[in-house]
Design a protein around this motif. Sequence first.
Motif: not given
Length: 263
Positions: A127-131
């Motif tokens: 959930r909402h990885p940086v990249a």
Amino acid sequence: MPHSELHRFEDLVAEGAAVPTEGWDFSWFEGRATEERPSWGYAVSLADRLAAAGAALDVQTGGGEVLDFALGRAAKAPVLTAATEGWPPNVAKATARLRPRGTVVVAAPEDAPLPFADGAFDLVSSRHPVAPHWTEIARVLEPGGTYFAQHVGPGSAFEVVEYFLGPQPDQNLGARHPDRERAAAEAAGLEIVDLRAERLRMEFHDIAAVVHFLRKVIWMVPDFTVEAYEPRLRALHEQLTAHGPFVAHSTRHLFEARKPHHR
């Protein structure tokens, strides 16, 4: 600014600067800021996928809040569940939260290779990885395995970014675009199963919420400190007081991909 209003500004800024930023628990914002939620209900959908998985990995788990919720809601847990996290305070928080569920949390920098063997998992989530590291995700998935995630989309909360930093280059607005991520995932050998995007309304009701948001989501204004941006904070406080909430828009996309079976 009248003395009483100056005092209130200083108190609110101090409050926003004092709140701990570990983990991805946003309950402190209740009554101070709001954000619409995507229609697909990521955490509930993840619970369904965990119930069908044998070995699951949650990448960049933060404080483990979303994985913990999903595991608690799943009809049954995978035989093996692991999570990675790169920020030491979050590693400690996630470990404390997830260990009672039998989940091991591995300290791993977000830009490093995943510390697991090829084909180790049939479900990788984030959930909402940086990249997203597509080649690594594809590598640790077994054939037929699924990547299921909610990503931050292009230009998310850019009204906040541009209030503090001014107009941003077009390439910054286009970063994280779902079409680019689709192409990168396919280049890593994954097949896209589902890709949906939504733009969601955000409202900030006081300056404490803005300060805490920028301290917590550090990539929005990377050099943010209260001292460096005090004039802009003061002006925004006056705007909030006179005209009501500061409105921005987050962007999110649901991403589901599958590693094909060997042909």
